[in-house]
Motif scaffolding. Structure first.
Motif, short mmCIF file in Angstrom:
data_model
loop_
_atom_site.label_atom_id
_atom_site.label_comp_id
_atom_site.label_asym_id
_atom_site.label_seq_id
_atom_site.Cartn_x
_atom_site.Cartn_y
_atom_site.Cartn_z
N PRO A 171 0.65 -1.14 -0.10
CA PRO A 171 0.14 0.00 0.05
C PRO A 171 0.99 1.27 0.03
CG PRO A 171 -0.82 -1.65 1.53
CD PRO A 171 0.46 -2.20 1.26
N ARG A 172 0.86 2.23 -0.93
CA ARG A 172 1.30 3.48 -1.12
C ARG A 172 0.77 4.57 -1.94
NH1 ARG A 172 3.98 -0.59 -3.67
NH2 ARG A 172 4.41 -0.46 -5.94
N SER A 173 -0.77 4.39 -2.24
CA SER A 173 -1.31 5.00 -2.99
C SER A 173 -1.42 6.49 -2.45
CB SER A 173 -2.64 4.54 -3.58
OG SER A 173 -3.31 5.68 -4.64
N PRO A 174 -1.09 7.46 -3.25
CA PRO A 174 -1.56 9.05 -2.98
C PRO A 174 -3.00 9.30 -2.87
CG PRO A 174 -0.72 9.08 -5.13
CD PRO A 174 -0.53 7.83 -4.65
N ILE A 175 -3.79 8.26 -3.30
CA ILE A 175 -5.29 8.51 -3.13
C ILE A 175 -5.69 8.49 -1.81
CG2 ILE A 175 -7.50 7.29 -3.63
CD1 ILE A 175 -6.36 6.54 -6.33
N ALA A 176 -4.84 7.76 -0.73
CA ALA A 176 -5.27 7.81 0.58
C ALA A 176 -5.32 9.36 1.35
CB ALA A 176 -4.07 7.15 1.38
N GLU A 177 -4.49 10.27 0.63
CA GLU A 177 -4.80 11.33 1.16
C GLU A 177 -6.00 12.17 1.07
OE1 GLU A 177 -2.64 15.72 0.02
OE2 GLU A 177 -1.26 14.14 0.59
N LEU A 178 -6.81 11.96 -0.05
CA LEU A 178 -8.12 12.23 -0.43
C LEU A 178 -9.14 11.70 0.42
CD1 LEU A 178 -7.86 11.92 -4.34
CD2 LEU A 178 -7.62 14.07 -3.08
N ILE A 179 -8.85 10.48 0.76
CA ILE A 179 -9.97 9.70 1.67
C ILE A 179 -9.83 10.51 2.97
CG2 ILE A 179 -10.09 7.56 3.03
CD1 ILE A 179 -9.23 6.02 0.54
N LEU A 180 -8.60 10.81 3.37
CA LEU A 180 -8.48 11.59 4.76
C LEU A 180 -9.20 13.01 4.53
CD1 LEU A 180 -5.05 10.36 5.95
CD2 LEU A 180 -7.07 9.61 6.66
N ASP A 181 -8.71 13.63 3.66
CA ASP A 181 -9.09 15.04 3.22
C ASP A 181 -10.41 15.56 2.64
OD1 ASP A 181 -6.75 15.44 4.71
OD2 ASP A 181 -5.79 16.13 2.63
#
Length: 308
Positions: free
Chosen positions: A105-115
């Motif tokens: 796991p490393r996708s920058p999409i995770a930032e959108l999930i948080l923000d």
């Protein structure tokens, strides 16, 4: 290590130096040797990954040094991503089981999930989502954990990945809201429509595979390689998406190094929105429902659509 009792900071700094000297690649949870050494140490010593800074001054017992050194040697000798050696990885503040059956796991999409996904999608509009190419299930699970009103279908074609994703769903107690489904992209979605479709499909061009750092070669080739220009699966996905997006829905898709090829592919029909990330990462585009419809019509009418 020095003859005197080393501190945790002593060990971490020396370990980072050894990693750099060995030419390790960092990109599977960290992006530098110092952070990798901290992650390794926190796991080997059963500490939280965000351990308090006061821990750096603690002295290490000989048994702790032996455990740390053994794990460091495995990392250097095998060139295997640390997440595989540990059996776990972190994304969006959550811990996931991982193995060589799935990408780390490393996708920058995770930032959108948080923000959040505004201005394209409000919290009130997000009630059902799909995660295409779910792998370990990390994005689907993170979405369900951080968006408690959202139900998520997690699709993948790999049976071993699906089994691991199901274990992660159970690990986070989300069996009622995250549904792990075997599917070639969205082929098993039936008549479902989603407010949000996340996709992190394979996107590495075939010619780039052999030049990847050794760490990548431990990951499943199925999750990386995607034809001559890296867009074999993205082309097919774009033709499927319109049938599964709600009227206000959006597609967010990571294409990494294939971003330039994707831009050129869709230029005659639609202009993708390329997303920027505060914590690094690029090659992620967004299309709303109307743009997805135009892209699909273009590809089916004149673009090259793989049917493999």
């Amino acid at each position: 290590m020095s003859a005197s009792t080393p501190t945790l900071e002593d060990w971490i700094r020396e370990a980072a130096e050894r990693m750099d000297m060995a030419g390790l690649y960092f990109g599977h949870g960290t992006d530098n040797a110092l952070d990798e050494a901290c992650w390794l140490a926190s796991s080997a010593l059963a500490m939280p990954p965000d351990f308090d800074a006061s821990e750096f001054s603690r002295g290490l017992e000989s048994s702790e040094i032996d455990a740390l050194d053994a794990l460091l040697e495995r990392r250097i000798e095998s060139r295997m991503p640390l997440a595989y050696l540990l059996g776990t990885a972190w994304l969006a503040g959550l811990e996931f089981e991982v193995s060589p059956d799935v990408l780390v796991p490393r996708s920058p999409i995770a930032e959108l999930i948080l923000d959040g996904f505004e201005p394209w999608l409000s919290a009130e509009q997000l009630t059902r989502a799909a995660d295409v190419g779910t792998g370990s299930g990390c994005l689907a699970i993170a979405l369900a954990r951080h968006w408690p009103e959202c139900e998520v279908d997690a699709f993948d074609i790999s049976p071993p990945a699906l089994e691991l994703a199901r274990r992660n769903v159970r690990r986070h107690g989300l069996e009622g809201r995250v549904h792990v489904i075997e599917s070639d992209l969205l082929s098993a979605a039936g008549a479902a429509r989603y407010d949000l479709i996340l996709a992190n499909p394979p996107y590495v061009p075939s010619a780039s595979m052999e030049s990847l750092p050794a760490e990548f070669l431990h990951e499943p080739r199925l999750g990386l390689e995607a034809g001559e220009d890296g867009l074999d699966l993205v082309r097919r996905l774009l033709t499927q998406v319109p049938a599964h997006l709600s009227e206000h829905g959006i597609l967010i898709c990571e294409v990494g190094e294939a971003a330039e090829a994707l831009q050129a592919l869709l230029a005659p029909a639609v202009e993708p929105v390329w997303l920027e990330f505060a914590n690094g990462g690029d090659g992620v585009f967004l299309l709303d429902a109307e743009a997805c419809r135009r892209a699909a019509e273009f590809l089916l009418d004149g673009g090259r659509v793989s049917t493999a």
